[in-house]
Design a protein around this motif. Structure first.
Motif, PDB file in Angstrom:
ATOM      1  N   LYS A  30       0.824  -1.206   0.000  1.00 42.28           N
ATOM      2  CA  LYS A  30       0.000   0.000   0.000  1.00 42.28           C
ATOM      3  C   LYS A  30       0.863   1.262   0.000  1.00 42.28           C
ATOM      4  O   LYS A  30       0.582   2.217  -0.719  1.00 42.28           O
ATOM      5  CB  LYS A  30      -0.951  -0.004   1.203  1.00 42.28           C
ATOM      6  N   TYR A  34       1.140   4.078  -3.011  1.00 40.63           N
ATOM      7  CA  TYR A  34       0.967   5.501  -2.709  1.00 40.63           C
ATOM      8  C   TYR A  34       2.178   6.287  -3.197  1.00 40.63           C
ATOM      9  O   TYR A  34       2.039   7.346  -3.813  1.00 40.63           O
ATOM     10  CB  TYR A  34       0.767   5.694  -1.206  1.00 40.63           C
ATOM     11  N   GLU A  83      -5.107   4.072   7.329  1.00 39.18           N
ATOM     12  CA  GLU A  83      -5.192   5.520   7.114  1.00 39.18           C
ATOM     13  C   GLU A  83      -4.654   6.037   5.773  1.00 39.18           C
ATOM     14  O   GLU A  83      -5.085   7.097   5.331  1.00 39.18           O
ATOM     15  CB  GLU A  83      -4.430   6.264   8.241  1.00 39.18           C
ATOM     16  N   ASN A  85      -4.368   6.745   2.096  1.00 36.95           N
ATOM     17  CA  ASN A  85      -5.266   6.648   0.938  1.00 36.95           C
ATOM     18  C   ASN A  85      -4.640   7.253  -0.293  1.00 36.95           C
ATOM     19  O   ASN A  85      -4.078   8.219  -0.353  1.00 36.95           O
ATOM     20  CB  ASN A  85      -6.592   7.346   1.226  1.00 36.95           C
TER      21      ASN A  85
END
Length: 85
Positions: A30, A34, A83, A85
């Motif tokens: 993740k 990002y 948290e 995103n």
């Protein structure tokens, strides 16, 4: 927002956890997605929002684990999954 010396140490521990690959596989994926999408500076800036909750979580626990080697990577893994995103 003014940062204390302890906040700066936490920030370095969190960034180190990201750099050295000690995050969970899900959190690594993740965070990397990002970083690719938003850039490294944006990832670094986003992780600044984890400083205070990381410190509070450690203070609330039994503190039987090493802060930099155990707590920060475990906390950051969970924080990224929830948290980022």
């Amino acid at each position: 927002m003014p940062y204390t010396e302890a906040n700066l140490e936490t920030a370095m521990c969190l960034w180190e956890a990201y750099l050295d690959g000690s995050l969970s596989e899900e959190a690594k994926a993740k965070a990397e997605a990002y970083r690719v999408r938003m850039g490294t500076p944006s990832l670094r800036h986003a992780l600044m929002y984890a400083i205070e909750p990381c410190e509070k979580a450690f203070e609330a626990g039994e503190q039987l684990e090493a802060y930099d080697w155990e707590h920060c990577p475990e906390f950051l893994s969970a924080w990224i999954i929830k948290e980022l995103n």
